[in-house]
Design an enzyme around this catalytic site. Structure first.
Site, PDB file in Angstrom:
ATOM      1  N   GLU A 337       0.666  -1.063  -0.081  1.00 42.93           N
ATOM      2  CA  GLU A 337      -0.001   0.037  -0.433  1.00 42.93           C
ATOM      3  C   GLU A 337       0.600   1.366  -0.026  1.00 42.93           C
ATOM      4  O   GLU A 337       0.103   2.743  -0.170  1.00 42.93           O
ATOM      5  CB  GLU A 337      -0.634  -0.011   0.931  1.00 42.93           C
ATOM      6  CG  GLU A 337      -2.131  -1.019   1.106  1.00 42.93           C
ATOM      7  CD  GLU A 337      -3.001  -1.832   0.389  1.00 42.93           C
ATOM      8  OE1 GLU A 337      -2.978  -0.830  -0.814  1.00 42.93           O
ATOM      9  OE2 GLU A 337      -2.979  -2.591   0.357  1.00 42.93           O
ATOM     10  N   TYR A 411      -1.831  -7.285 -11.750  1.00 38.28           N
ATOM     11  CA  TYR A 411      -1.148  -7.225  -9.885  1.00 38.28           C
ATOM     12  C   TYR A 411       0.524  -8.347 -10.731  1.00 38.28           C
ATOM     13  O   TYR A 411       1.343  -7.976 -10.831  1.00 38.28           O
ATOM     14  CB  TYR A 411      -1.501  -8.072  -8.710  1.00 38.28           C
ATOM     15  CG  TYR A 411      -2.112  -6.697  -8.437  1.00 38.28           C
ATOM     16  CD1 TYR A 411      -2.130  -6.093  -7.587  1.00 38.28           C
ATOM     17  CD2 TYR A 411      -3.886  -7.141  -9.127  1.00 38.28           C
ATOM     18  CE1 TYR A 411      -3.204  -5.686  -7.215  1.00 38.28           C
ATOM     19  CE2 TYR A 411      -4.580  -6.382  -8.138  1.00 38.28           C
ATOM     20  CZ  TYR A 411      -4.584  -5.865  -7.005  1.00 38.28           C
ATOM     21  OH  TYR A 411      -5.606  -4.955  -6.769  1.00 38.28           O
TER      22      TYR A 411
HETATM   23 ZN   LIG Z   1      -2.854  -2.577  -4.885  1.00 34.23          ZN
END
Ligand SMILES: [Zn+2]
Length: 552
Positions: A337, A411
């Protein structure tokens, strides 16, 4: 209601899909287009500043408040679109003290401005609203407002709205292309609770009705899903980091019941910032400081107040996504994050179809963090280990203008795309300069994916167009077909986009130096006396298929 516009939108969406991703079926609504496109009622005004004022009523999970929107007129227009999602409702809109008429169309409001809007002028409008905001079903993925309680029974409340949109809890221009230059967030909560939002705390104002208001000021552009509130029985402590741009203020917020574990786990912040400043350049929001804030959900990249709910343990909820063991050496949520401060909050997608800009680079940041502390082989093992999670179900790039993001492959496949590109560039210092240069060139900007693709090609001097087409806009894994016959290697790319020409390092007979092949989709031949086996460099995300086994 099936009006003409509605039909046109459906037709347009249908054409677009059949042209781009014909094998898939998506249905887009009029709401999706109002939300996902830069409509005529949005494009004429440029966000300058938001003041969000919101009061939480814990008794019935309701909120009320207003957004003051300051904007610059880019071209004259008298109709302004502001978004607010049902079941919240706009109650009134005011400009220069006069109440304005507006028309609701789903989650969008079209306000008729009375004052003549003149190009170059800065104006402001106040939008008042109230209601019970959507409760998050499974934050942060299926987001909204989270209303929970801590072990002592005190409220623990937070917002997470990526994808869903900030208009799920406050009135705004809910499209990512435009960001305000700064923002003030004023949150009113009961006196036994603390609010933590983005930026720096300016003041706390006590009221005589048992509540108090926290004013948080963000002095940098902020994307709308990055805005957040976190309310609970927080304790906090502070620290500083001598970083690339000087002294960076760090503040940590945890529930008082978790103080000990938070103080231990949050020590990972400083090494994280050092590694990321090395790879990506200075933390992009020194003016606003860096905060890590405990939340009742897993986590989110809220700008300058990164939120954390990973249970104070390493890995992703205790698991290693890469299956290599390296993912257990650090806290996934702190690393991932926070990586988004560079890729999501500093460099921000204009359209969620390009969400790979956020997630591919941030997935890749996990491997760069691993590399910084545990060596290059460890980083490579991490990113290639994550390949087990790639699905190749849909393209990584989504559909533009309808608020549609692509495959979750953004991702792990995205990270492997970047790792593959790094191999082709073959110069780690140049690669690091590209990552740092991107954060400088696109500093505090919203961008299109194409700009990032072109930047990498331009800075590296290598045309990566076909490589991006292959990995971002196609689901096939490019496959090197080869034959070893008569002391010759015959090879070509298959299972790929037309014109795919990515170079590839291969190794002959399991040992010896790598050889750089430059395959195309046409067969090529290379003399390879004595070669009986070929393997590709495992850092490239490709498949290799022998057509005829060489005789021993
Ligand atoms: Zn992320």
């Amino acid at each position: 209601m099936m009006n003409t516009l509605h039909k046109i939108v459906w037709l347009f969406a249908g054409l677009f899909i059949s042209l781009t991703v014909s094998a898939q079926k998506f249905a887009f609504t009029h709401d999706d287009t109002l939300r996902g496109s830069i409509t005529p009622e949005r494009i004429w005004w440029d966000l300058a500043y938001y003041h969000l004022q919101v009061k939480l009523n814990t008794a019935d999970s309701a909120i009320s408040g207003s957004t003051t929107i300051r904007y610059r007129v880019l071209q004259p227009n008298q109709i302004m679109q502001v978004d607010l999602q049902r079941p919240l409702k706009v109650q009134k809109v005011i400009q220069d003290g006069k109440e304005l008429a507006f028309r609701q169309d789903g989650n969008a409001y079209f306000i008729t401005l009375q004052k003549k809007q003149v190009t170059g002028k800065t104006e402001s409008v106040e939008v008042y609203y109230a209601g019970q905001p959507r409760k998050a079903k499974r934050a942060p993925w299926d987001g909204g407002f989270v209303w929970k309680r801590d072990k002592a029974g005190k409220w623990f409340i937070a917002t997470a709205c990526q994808g869903l949109g900030a208009s799920s809890w406050w009135p705004c221009k809910d499209h990512m292309y435009d960001e305000p230059d700064s923002m003030l967030i004023s949150v009113t909560v009961p006196k036994d609770l603390t609010d933590v939002s983005n930026g720096r705390l300016r003041r706390v104002t006590e009221h005589n009705d048992g509540t108090h208001t926290f004013d948080w000021f963000v002095s940098n552009p902020i994307n709308n899903y990055g805005v957040n509130l976190n309310v609970g029985d927080y304790i906090h402590w502070s620290d500083t980091l001598q970083g690339e741009k000087g002294k960076l203020d760090l503040t940590f917020y945890a529930l008082s019941e978790h103080e000990d574990s938070a103080r231990r786990q949050f020590q990972q912040v400083k090494p994280m910032l050092r590694a990321f400043e090395h790879w990506f350049g200075p933390y992009p929001f020194y003016e606003d400081g860096y905060k890590l804030v405990e939340t009742p959900y897993l986590g989110m990249e809220h700008q300058s107040s990164v939120t954390y709910g990973n249970r104070f343990q390493n890995g992703y909820l205790g698991k290693d996504l890469s299956g290599t063991g390296f993912g257990l050496l650090w806290d996934f949520i702190i690393i991932h994050e926070s990586g988004h401060e560079w890729f999501a909050n500093n460099i921000t997608y204009k359209d969620v179809a390009d969400m790979w800009i956020h997630e591919s680079f941030t997935n890749y940041s996990e491997n760069l963090y691993t590399e910084y502390y545990y060596g290059k082989d460890a980083g490579a093992a991490y990113v290639t280990g994550c390949r087990a999670l790639i699905r190749n179900d849909r393209p990584i790039v989504g559909i533009y203008n309808v608020n549609h993001s692509g495959s979750g492959d953004m991702y792990y496949k995205g990270g492997n795309l970047l790792h593959t590109i790094r191999q082709i560039i073959g110069d780690d210092e140049k690669w690091r300069a590209i990552l740092r240069g991107m954060n400088k060139t696109f500093y505090h900007q919203t961008v299109e994916g194409k700009q990032i693709e072109e930047y990498i090609s331009h800075q590296s001097g290598i045309n990566f167009q076909k490589v991006f087409d292959q990995y971002l806009r196609d689901t096939r894994i490019p496959t090197l077909e080869y034959r070893l016959v008569n002391n010759k290697l015959q090879y070509r790319w298959t299972n790929c986009v037309s014109g795919f020409d990515m170079p590839l390092q291969v190794c002959f007979n399991q040992t010896g130096p790598n050889t750089l092949l430059k395959p195309t989709t046409q067969w090529q031949t290379l003399p390879t006396p004595g070669v009986t086996a070929l393997t590709s460099d495992p850092n490239y995300y490709v498949l290799v298929r022998p057509l005829v086994q060489a005789k021993p």
